[in-house]
Design an enzyme around this catalytic site. Structure first.
Site, mmCIF file in Angstrom:
data_model
loop_
_atom_site.group_PDB
_atom_site.id
_atom_site.type_symbol
_atom_site.label_atom_id
_atom_site.label_comp_id
_atom_site.label_asym_id
_atom_site.label_seq_id
_atom_site.Cartn_x
_atom_site.Cartn_y
_atom_site.Cartn_z
ATOM 1 N N HIS A 1 -22.394 -39.028 16.883
ATOM 2 C CA HIS A 1 -22.252 -37.754 16.174
ATOM 3 C C HIS A 1 -23.611 -37.198 15.791
ATOM 4 O O HIS A 1 -24.617 -37.902 15.826
ATOM 5 C CB HIS A 1 -21.289 -37.870 14.994
ATOM 6 C CG HIS A 1 -21.795 -38.551 13.754
ATOM 7 N ND1 HIS A 1 -22.330 -37.860 12.697
ATOM 8 C CD2 HIS A 1 -21.794 -39.848 13.383
ATOM 9 C CE1 HIS A 1 -22.628 -38.709 11.719
ATOM 10 N NE2 HIS A 1 -22.323 -39.919 12.119
ATOM 11 N N ASP B 1 -28.491 -41.918 9.830
ATOM 12 C CA ASP B 1 -27.080 -41.572 10.039
ATOM 13 C C ASP B 1 -26.933 -40.087 10.276
ATOM 14 O O ASP B 1 -26.892 -39.315 9.326
ATOM 15 C CB ASP B 1 -26.299 -42.020 8.809
ATOM 16 C CG ASP B 1 -24.800 -41.806 8.954
ATOM 17 O OD1 ASP B 1 -24.350 -41.403 10.031
ATOM 18 O OD2 ASP B 1 -24.074 -42.052 7.972
ATOM 19 N N GLU C 1 -18.382 -35.584 12.113
ATOM 20 C CA GLU C 1 -17.892 -36.964 11.964
ATOM 21 C C GLU C 1 -17.788 -37.319 10.494
ATOM 22 O O GLU C 1 -16.862 -37.990 10.056
ATOM 23 C CB GLU C 1 -18.843 -37.940 12.675
ATOM 24 C CG GLU C 1 -18.363 -39.385 12.717
ATOM 25 C CD GLU C 1 -18.845 -40.251 11.573
ATOM 26 O OE1 GLU C 1 -18.474 -41.430 11.518
ATOM 27 O OE2 GLU C 1 -19.591 -39.765 10.691
ATOM 28 N N GLU C 2 -18.768 -36.838 9.704
ATOM 29 C CA GLU C 2 -18.835 -37.240 8.291
ATOM 30 C C GLU C 2 -17.613 -36.782 7.500
ATOM 31 O O GLU C 2 -17.283 -37.345 6.474
ATOM 32 C CB GLU C 2 -20.117 -36.703 7.640
ATOM 33 C CG GLU C 2 -21.412 -37.261 8.241
ATOM 34 C CD GLU C 2 -21.603 -38.758 8.007
ATOM 35 O OE1 GLU C 2 -20.699 -39.412 7.464
ATOM 36 O OE2 GLU C 2 -22.676 -39.270 8.401
ATOM 37 N N ASP D 1 -23.534 -44.925 16.312
ATOM 38 C CA ASP D 1 -23.591 -44.008 15.170
ATOM 39 C C ASP D 1 -24.985 -44.145 14.564
ATOM 40 O O ASP D 1 -25.938 -43.524 15.040
ATOM 41 C CB ASP D 1 -22.453 -44.376 14.197
ATOM 42 C CG ASP D 1 -22.276 -43.368 13.092
ATOM 43 O OD1 ASP D 1 -23.276 -42.760 12.681
ATOM 44 O OD2 ASP D 1 -21.144 -43.183 12.600
#
Ligand SMILES: *[C@@H]1O[C@H](CO)[C@@H](O)[C@H](O)[C@H]1NC(C)=O
Ligand SMILES: *[C@@H]1O[C@H](CO)[C@@H](O)[C@H](O)[C@H]1NC(C)=O
Ligand SMILES: *[C@@H]1O[C@H](CO)[C@@H](O)[C@H](O)[C@H]1NC(C)=O
Ligand SMILES: *[C@@H]1O[C@H](CO)[C@@H](O)[C@H](O)[C@H]1NC(C)=O
Length: 714
Positions: A357, A367, A404-405, A433
């Site tokens: 992502h 991230d 995605e989060e 990820d």
């Protein structure tokens, strides 16, 4: 050698040279020729020698030798210049950056938009009133100085309802588990009407909030204990989603397409049931300690004390009072998944997918953009190999997911939209990820991919060893290093494994990094702590890209179902040991035997076909294709049309999936885990029937997989 290619191309296309030069030309050709001919640039004939094993090997070596930590570092810096929360303009700019990177390399690329309900904060405030008469606005320093400069989003929980609570007592509920509330109950503490303070543990955020709500709390403050890097990041706030379930809440089970398409009303009960009933916000470790240190009331239950700091004696409620105010807004936004496609030559309709992502809570250096940087570098290296003449046997798709989060939205919508094609044509999904969070290599996989994963780890240098491979470190007696399974829901492999039944792998370096979801997750942190020389990035990209090359280029898909059978046996033993004698796992044992014998047969068949690697006869080609289809489809057998119970029918996989009880000790057979959980208060007869039925469902799933692997009709 690779760099010589453009020159030698020019030679081939130049006008015929004079006789003397021809001699020199031939000599040069002899030097370059062998190599260049093997990497023939012009379109090769149908039955091409390009996919022969030596060439595949040479291209894999090319892939490894073109690794570069400096290009990865450049990509990461570019991606993390600004925070890029899904649905915002800077996020759209990262989509353009990725798309331009792909097209700039000459790859076929596109972005695919979806509509989704996202969630943003409008206002928030938090004040504490202490018993000594002083008050404090709880510090939001992590965010305040960056808000104006960079537009970092204030600390919040996406999809928290808005709400404010004035003058409520603070109370500490440890990790917010059922057993924590039981311990509080024994200590005479009732959290009803209070603001619950909890620390992040095994429960997902939404579960912490739901359990607090169930006990009558008015609001929740959740913090993640951080001591990393000398406590330097203790004023970081861990943002996150508190939505339960997967994907866009307005299009559950189908894709939220941009032009038309069904969309639920945001006030629909099916939408709101996915959000908690009470508001919540994150808290920094530092602010949490100020609050905790001020609590009176009951003594902390004895069983918590081992894991709590010694100064934390009392858990409240009060006397500290809290003013809590969170106002957020859920709104429909457009998100963008970006793809690059490298069409396969022999089997263009079989897909090997690599995904990561792109959206981040803040700058996203770990991230998720450490993974994005690795993906972009793989694209660069694949494009280079294509210029040398490589075309994969099967189609490779590079996927850059959005949102995605917020709940794996970009990947979920795409999988839902492409379910039939993925179900019939996707060979493997390879997820990364947070590629680099710190030291140590970790991997999760569906078990037929274990052997390939270990084989690839033998080829990649361990960046933290003077001299040695990832495999050497992995096998050097560290018991932590086993391949985990993909039952949990924490990244984009979820829709692929749990909904579509696509064999998958998830890899990363390090875990539990202190700046997770905070404004400190920046390029500077990566340079200073995560990966100062970007060599761990190189290692992840190496494993990721090599996995893709093996899966896309080998004529027989490198799956080993014998290791799946072994793993199923181990799961069954663990289950059996946790059940009482009235329940029988024998349906599992016999279906696993059936599965193992199908796996053995497939293995022998694969071996025979590999021996005929160079055969171009149509019958061999068809046999390979037929075996590959069985290997690919066996995993789909584990899917069950009804899926899991309790409103979780979207989760179809009966071997790996999330149990409804997040504290379940079983991280496999989620339906059985649910039955054990749900039957807790039932009569032993009911309990036995419920669990036994779920055992039978798993056994039938294993039989379906065995039957797909055998490929015959009964
Ligand atoms: C950025 O957003 C615009 C407007 O929604 C859209 O047309 C464009 O395709 C987006 N860019 C990418 C790379 O997806
Ligand atoms: C906690 O307090 C609430 C409100 O006073 C009450 O309704 C509830 O029964 C209490 N719970 C327990 C377990 O005593
Ligand atoms: C009052 O109590 C709070 C919380 O324990 C503490 O942080 C603060 O320093 C105290 N202030 C005074 C003036 O004692
Ligand atoms: C790449 O690795 C080399 C060797 O470890 C190191 O000297 C160099 O600084 C690294 N480059 C980057 C951008 O980190």
């Amino acid at each position: 050698m690779a760099q010589l290619w453009p020159k030698s191309t020019t030679m081939f296309t130049a006008k015929p040279p004079p006789p003397l030069a021809t001699f020199l030309f031939i000599i040069i050709l002899c030097i370059l020729g062998f190599y260049t001919l093997h990497y023939a640039h012009s379109p090769p004939p149908q039955q091409t020698p390009l996919s022969n094993p030596q060439n595949a090997l040479r291209f894999r070596q090319d892939f490894l030798s073109t690794a570069s930590n400096s290009t990865v570092a450049d990509y990461l810096r570019a991606l993390t210049m600004h925070p890029h929360l899904a649905g915002t303009k800077p996020s759209n700019e990262t989509a353009s950056y990725v798309l331009n990177h792909f097209t700039g390399l000459g790859l076929e690329a596109r972005s695919v938009p979806y509509r989704a309900l996202l969630s943003y904060p409008a206002h928030s405030s938090l004040a504490a009133h202490f018993s000594n008469g002083t008050s404090a606005d709880l510090p939001l320093a992590e965010w305040r100085d960056r808000e104006n400069r960079d537009g970092v989003v204030r600390p919040y929980h996406a999809y928290s309802p808005s709400g404010s609570v004035a003058q409520a007592k603070a109370v500490f509920a440890n990790l917010g588990r059922d057993e924590d509330y039981r311990a509080l109950g024994r200590a005479g503490v009732n959290v009803s009407g209070c603001v619950v303070l909890a620390r992040k543990g095994p429960l997902p955020r939404f579960a912490v909030v739901e359990k607090a709500a169930a006990h009558g709390a008015l609001a929740v403050l959740l913090y993640a204990e951080e001591e990393g890097e000398g406590g330097r990041f203790r004023n970081g706030f861990e943002r996150g989603t508190v939505m339960r379930g997967m994907g866009d809440p307005l299009s559950p089970g189908w894709a939220g397409v941009v032009d038309g398409g069904e969309s639920l009303d945001p006030d629909d009960v099916d939408v709101s049931r996915r959000f908690p009933k009470i508001p919540s916000m994150p808290l920094s470790t530092e602010a949490a300690e100020t609050l905790l240190g001020s609590l009176g009331g009951a003594l902390a239950p004895a069983q918590w004390r081992d894991s709590l700091p010694p100064w934390l004696g009392r858990v409240g409620p009060g006397p500290t009072m809290v003013d809590f105010n969170y106002q957020g807004e859920n709104k429909v936004a457009t998100i963008q998944d970006v793809f690059a496609v490298i069409r396969g030559r022999e089997e263009p309709d079989r897909y090997v997918l690599l995904g990561n992502h792109r959206d981040a809570w803040t700058y996203g250096a770990v991230d998720p953009n450490s993974g994005t940087a690795a993906l972009l570098d793989i694209a660069r290296r694949f494009a280079h190999m294509m210029r040398l003449g490589w075309t994969p046997r099967r189609t490779i798709v590079l996927c850059s997911w959005d949102a995605e989060e917020f709940g794996m939205i970009g990947s979920t919508e795409w999988v839902e939209q492409n379910l039939v094609n993925l179900g019939s044509k996707a060979v493997t999904y390879l997820n990364v990820d947070c590629a680099v969070q710190g030291p140590g290599f970790f991997a999760g996989a569906t078990p037929q991919l274990d052997n390939l994963l270990l084989e690839v780890m033998r080829k990649v240098k361990d960046p933290d060893l003077e001299d040695g491979t990832l495999y050497q470190k992995w096998t050097a007696g560290n018991s932590l290093n086993t391949i985990s399974r993909l039952g949990r829901v924490d990244s984009d492999f979820t829709a692929f494994v749990h909904h579509a039944g696509v064999p998958s792998i998830d890899i990363y370096y390090g875990r539990d990094f202190p700046v997770y979801h905070t404004a400190f997750d920046s390029y500077d942190w990566m340079r200073s702590y995560g990966d100062p020389f970007f060599q761990r990035h190189v290692a992840v990209a190496g494993v990721w890209g090599l996995l893709a090359l093996h899966l896309a280029d080998e004529s027989i898909i490198p799956f080993n179902y014998l290791s799946y059978a072994e793993q199923l046996k181990v799961h069954t033993e663990v289950l059996s040991n946790s059940l009482d004698a009235t329940l029988s796992v024998s349906p599992l044992i016999s279906s696993i035997q059936e599965f193992a014998s199908a796996a053995k047969k497939a293995e022998i068949e694969a071996q025979k076909l590999r021996e005929q690697e160079s055969s171009t006869s149509e019958s061999v080609t068809l046999k390979k294709r037929a075996l590959n289809d069985r290997l690919m489809l066996a995993e789909r057998g584990f899917l069950d049309a009804d899926g899991l119970v309790d409103g979780r029918h979207w989760f179809k996989h009966l071997i790996y999936g999330p149990p409804s009880d997040p504290e379940s000790k079983l991280d496999f057979f989620p339906g059985v885990a649910d039955a054990i959980y749900r039957s807790a208060g039932m009569s032993s007869r009911e309990r036995q029937a419920l669990i036994q039925h779920e055992i039978w469902r798993v056994a039938r799933a294993i039989q379906r997989a065995a039957s797909a692997l055998r490929g015959d009709l009964t």
